[in-house]
Design an enzyme around this catalytic site. Structure first.
Site, short mmCIF file in Angstrom:
data_model
loop_
_atom_site.label_atom_id
_atom_site.label_comp_id
_atom_site.label_asym_id
_atom_site.label_seq_id
_atom_site.Cartn_x
_atom_site.Cartn_y
_atom_site.Cartn_z
N SER A 50 0.82 -1.17 0.09
CA SER A 50 0.07 0.10 -0.17
C SER A 50 0.94 1.36 -0.06
O SER A 50 2.11 1.16 0.48
CB SER A 50 -1.03 0.00 1.62
OG SER A 50 0.02 0.15 2.40
N ASP A 87 -1.35 -1.70 -3.69
CA ASP A 87 -2.79 -1.81 -3.31
C ASP A 87 -3.14 -0.41 -3.06
O ASP A 87 -2.54 0.23 -2.65
CB ASP A 87 -2.59 -2.54 -2.02
CG ASP A 87 -3.86 -2.72 -1.21
OD1 ASP A 87 -4.94 -2.98 -2.00
OD2 ASP A 87 -3.95 -3.03 0.03
P1 13P Z 1 -8.90 -6.26 5.57
O1 13P Z 1 -8.64 -5.06 6.43
O2 13P Z 1 -10.18 -6.95 5.70
O3 13P Z 1 -7.65 -7.23 5.61
O4 13P Z 1 -8.74 -5.79 4.02
C1 13P Z 1 -7.34 -5.42 3.52
C2 13P Z 1 -7.55 -4.84 2.13
O5 13P Z 1 -8.65 -4.78 1.60
C3 13P Z 1 -6.32 -4.48 1.57
O6 13P Z 1 -6.75 -3.57 0.12
O1 G3H Z 2 -6.57 -1.43 2.40
C1 G3H Z 2 -5.94 -0.96 3.06
C2 G3H Z 2 -4.95 -1.99 3.61
O2 G3H Z 2 -5.24 -2.78 4.72
C3 G3H Z 2 -3.48 -1.35 3.68
O3 G3H Z 2 -3.59 -0.55 4.77
O4 G3H Z 2 -2.97 1.86 4.19
O5 G3H Z 2 -2.57 1.06 6.70
O6 G3H Z 2 -1.16 -0.05 4.80
P1 G3H Z 2 -2.63 0.64 5.19
ZN ZN Z 3 -8.38 -2.87 0.19
#
Ligand code: 13P
Ligand code: G3H
Ligand code: ZN
Length: 314
Positions: A50, A87
Site C-alpha cells: 500500500s 494496493d
Molecule cells: P482487511 O482489512 O479486511 O484485511 O482488508 C485488506 C484490504 O482490502 C487491502 O486492500
Molecule cells: O486496504 C488497506 C490495507 O489494509 C492497507 O492498509 O494503508 O494502513 O497500509 P494501510
Molecule cells: Zn483494500
C-alpha cells in the site's frame, strides 16, 4: 519463474472456482511468513504494497525484500507464481512509479471520485500500464468503514451498481475490478450479523462473463487472535470479520482475488502480546518477531488450504 502478472492466475482461478490470496506486506517477517506458506502449499500468491507500506518501509526496501523472497524460493528448487501489486494506488504518479520499478500489477483506486473522473483516471493508468505489460485493478463503489481519507459509515455504504460496473470495465479496459458488496477494511466489519450481497456479485458476473472480481476488506478476523489480543493486554472488543464460508462461496463465484491485511496484523499482535506477557524476560526482537512470522505463516497456510482453495494451483 520470477514475478508474473495476474492474467493467467485469474483465468485459472475463475475456471477452477478458487481465489488467489492478496496479502499486504510491510516488513521482512510478513513477506517471509506469506512466501513460506505459499511455497509449502504450492500456491500462487499476490504480495501487495500500500502507499502506507511504501511510506513505512521505503519502496526500495520492500522491492528488495520481495526479490530476496523469490531468490529463496528458487534456492529451494521450488517455483510458484508471485505477483507484486500496488494496493489502493491513490494517483497516477504512484502507479507510474510502481510500474517503472518493476511491479507486475497496480491498483488505481478512483472510488473516491465520481464515475466520470474514476473512468478518466483509471483509463490513464491502464494506457500507461498495458504498454509496459502491467495489469490494472480498479475499484467502483465504496467499501463501508474507512477507505483512504474518506470515512463511509456502514449505513451509507454504497454497494457497487452492476450496470455501472459493466460500463466502467468496458470504458477503462481494466483487468480486474474491486467491488463493494458489504465488506469493509479493518477489524470491525459488521455490527450485527455478517451479510454480503452475493446477488450483486452474481449480477456483475452475468454482465461481465469471465471477468475477475476482487474482494477488499476480506479478513475473517479470527476469534482466536481477537481473544489472545484481549487476554494479553489488548483492547479490541467486538472485532468481527467476514465468515470464512462466505469467502469460500465468493471464491467459487467470480471473485479471483481476496485481500487480507487485518488478519496478518492480528496474528502478529496476538503472538507478540502473548510472548511479552508469558516471557517477560525476552528482549530479543528475533524471539517475538520470529513467533509473529510463524503465526503469519500458519494463518496464510490455513487461508490457502481451507478458504481460498489455491493449494497446489501454482
Ligand atoms: P482487511 O482489512 O479486511 O484485511 O482488508 C485488506 C484490504 O482490502 C487491502 O486492500
Ligand atoms: O486496504 C488497506 C490495507 O489494509 C492497507 O492498509 O494503508 O494502513 O497500509 P494501510
Ligand atoms: Zn483494500
Amino acid at each position: 519463474m520470477g514475478l508474473v502478472t495476474t492474467k493467467e492466475m485469474f483465468e485459472k482461478a475463475y475456471k477452477g472456482g478458487y481465489a488467489i490470496g492478496a496479502f499486504n506486506v510491510n516488513n521482512m517477517e510478513i513477506i517471509q511468513g506469506i512466501v513460506e506458506a505459499a511455497t509449502e502449499t504450492n500456491s500462487p500468491v499476490i504480495l501487495q504494497v500500500s502507499a502506507g507500506a511504501r511510506k513505512y518501509a521505503n519502496p526500495i526496501y520492500l522491492k528488495k525484500l520481495v526479490e530476496a523472497s523469490l531468490e529463496c524460493i528458487k534456492l529451494q528448487g521450488k517455483d510458484i507464481p508471485v505477483v507484486l501489486h500496488l494496493d489502493h494506488g491513490p494517483d497516477f504518479i504512484t502507479c507510474k512509479d510502481c510500474i517503472d520499478s518493476g511491479f507486475t500489477s497496480v491498483m488505481i483506486d478512483g472510488s473516491k471520485y465520481d464515475f466520470e473522473e474514476n473512468v478518466a483516471l483509471t483509463k490513464e493508468v491502464v494506457d500507461y500500464a498495458h504498454k509496459r505489460g502491467v495489469v490494472v485493478e480498479a475499484e467502483i463503489g465504496k467499501l463501508a468503514g474507512i477507505e483512504d481519507d474518506v470515512a463511509v459509515s456502514s449505513d451509507d455504504a454504497m454497494y457497487t451498481n452492476p450496470k455501472e460496473a459493466e460500463e466502467f470495465v468496458k470504458r477503462t479496459g481494466c483487468d480486474s475490478l474491486a467491488i463493494a458488496i458489504g465488506t469493509s477494511h479493518g477489524a470491525y466489519k459488521f455490527k450485527g450479523e455478517p451479510r454480503l450481497r452475493f446477488d450483486i456479485l452474481e449480477e456483475i458476473s452475468k454482465r461481465l462473463p469471465n471477468f475477475p472480481i476482487v474482494l477488499h476488506g476480506a479478513s475473517s478476523v479470527p476469534q482466536e487472535f481477537v481473544d489472545m489480543c484481549n487476554k494479553y493486554g489488548g483492547n479490541i472488543p467486538g472485532a468481527k470479520g467476514v465468515p470464512e464460508e462466505m469467502l469460500r462461496k465468493a471464491a467459487t463465484m467470480a471473485v479471483c482475488k481476496i485481500n487480507i491485511d487485518s488478519d496478518i496484523r492480528l496474528a502478529m499482535t496476538a503472538n507478540i502480546r502473548e510472548c511479552f506477557v508469558n516471557e517477560p524476560e525476552v528482549f530479543d526482537p528475533r524471539t517475538y518477531l520470529g513467533k509473529a512470522r510463524e503465526a503469519v505463516k500458519n494463518m496464510v497456510k490455513h487461508k490457502i488450504v481451507n478458504v481460498l482453495g489455491s493449494e497446489n494451483k501454482a
